[in-house]
Motif scaffolding. Structure first.
Motif, PDB file in Angstrom:
ATOM      1  N   CYS A  10      28.523 -13.561  19.793  1.00 16.04           N
ATOM      2  CA  CYS A  10      29.570 -14.575  19.627  1.00 16.04           C
ATOM      3  C   CYS A  10      30.281 -14.408  18.284  1.00 16.04           C
ATOM      4  CB  CYS A  10      28.914 -15.961  19.688  1.00 16.04           C
ATOM      5  SG  CYS A  10      30.036 -17.313  19.308  1.00 16.04           S
ATOM      6  N   VAL A  11      31.628 -14.553  18.320  1.00 12.23           N
ATOM      7  CA  VAL A  11      32.412 -14.492  17.083  1.00 12.23           C
ATOM      8  C   VAL A  11      32.962 -15.869  16.691  1.00 12.23           C
ATOM      9  CG1 VAL A  11      33.023 -12.068  17.337  1.00 12.23           C
ATOM     10  CG2 VAL A  11      34.520 -13.812  18.333  1.00 12.23           C
ATOM     11  N   SER A  13      34.995 -17.997  18.302  1.00  7.58           N
ATOM     12  CA  SER A  13      36.409 -18.288  18.584  1.00  7.58           C
ATOM     13  C   SER A  13      36.618 -19.717  19.084  1.00  7.58           C
ATOM     14  CB  SER A  13      36.937 -17.309  19.635  1.00  7.58           C
ATOM     15  OG  SER A  13      36.307 -17.540  20.884  1.00  7.58           O
ATOM     16  N   GLY A  14      35.604 -20.307  19.678  1.00  7.34           N
ATOM     17  CA  GLY A  14      35.690 -21.695  20.119  1.00  7.34           C
ATOM     18  C   GLY A  14      36.329 -21.894  21.473  1.00  7.34           C
ATOM     19  N   CYS A  16      35.179 -21.319  24.460  1.00  5.29           N
ATOM     20  CA  CYS A  16      34.260 -21.949  25.426  1.00  5.29           C
ATOM     21  C   CYS A  16      34.153 -23.446  25.167  1.00  5.29           C
ATOM     22  CB  CYS A  16      32.888 -21.281  25.354  1.00  5.29           C
ATOM     23  SG  CYS A  16      32.139 -21.315  23.714  1.00  5.29           S
ATOM     24  N   CYS A  52      35.404 -15.662  27.650  1.00 10.82           N
ATOM     25  CA  CYS A  52      34.838 -15.359  26.325  1.00 10.82           C
ATOM     26  C   CYS A  52      35.256 -13.954  25.912  1.00 10.82           C
ATOM     27  CB  CYS A  52      33.316 -15.465  26.371  1.00 10.82           C
ATOM     28  SG  CYS A  52      32.547 -14.876  24.840  1.00 10.82           S
ATOM     29  N   THR A  54      34.154 -11.850  23.825  1.00  9.38           N
ATOM     30  CA  THR A  54      33.114 -10.874  23.465  1.00  9.38           C
ATOM     31  C   THR A  54      32.031 -10.718  24.515  1.00  9.38           C
ATOM     32  OG1 THR A  54      31.759 -12.518  22.321  1.00  9.38           O
ATOM     33  CG2 THR A  54      33.463 -11.411  21.019  1.00  9.38           C
ATOM     34  N   LEU A  57      28.599 -14.894  26.738  1.00  3.03           N
ATOM     35  CA  LEU A  57      28.036 -15.894  27.657  1.00  3.03           C
ATOM     36  C   LEU A  57      27.640 -15.251  28.973  1.00  3.03           C
ATOM     37  CD1 LEU A  57      30.675 -18.714  27.046  1.00  3.03           C
ATOM     38  CD2 LEU A  57      28.440 -18.422  25.962  1.00  3.03           C
TER      39      LEU A  57
HETATM   40  S1  SF4 Z   1      34.233 -18.055  23.674  1.00  7.74           S
HETATM   41 FE1  SF4 Z   1      32.596 -16.526  23.312  1.00  7.74          FE
HETATM   42  S2  SF4 Z   1      32.997 -15.750  21.245  1.00  7.74           S
HETATM   43 FE2  SF4 Z   1      34.142 -17.664  21.460  1.00  7.74          FE
HETATM   44  S3  SF4 Z   1      32.764 -19.272  20.659  1.00  7.74           S
HETATM   45 FE3  SF4 Z   1      32.427 -19.146  22.877  1.00  7.74          FE
HETATM   46  S4  SF4 Z   1      30.717 -17.701  23.133  1.00  7.74           S
HETATM   47 FE4  SF4 Z   1      31.526 -17.424  21.051  1.00  7.74          FE
END
Ligand code: SF4
Length: 61
Positions: A10-11, A13-14, A16, A52, A54, A57
């Protein structure tokens, strides 16, 4: 349905969290935390997993 997150990937990004705020939260460390491992909001969770950037999830049925 069971949802899991790889915090190493996870980076923060928010995305999700925006799509399914009852299920995902980006914590103070800037990585996702799963709030509901067996969520009810299936459609929103599927969107979050697929969008997501990256691939952090995962879903298991
Ligand atoms: S969308 Fe993916 S990269 Fe972004 S916060 Fe959620 S899990 Fe992390």
């Amino acid at each position: 349905m069971r949802v899991t997150a790889d915090r190493e990937v996870c980076v923060g990004s928010g995305q999700c969290e925006l799509l399914a705020p009852d299920v995902f939260e980006v914590d103070d460390d800037g990585a996702v935390r799963v709030l509901q491992e067996h969520p009810d909001a299936a459609a929103a969770v599927r969107d979050a997993v697929s969008q997501c950037p990256t691939g952090a999830l995962s879903l298991a049925e």
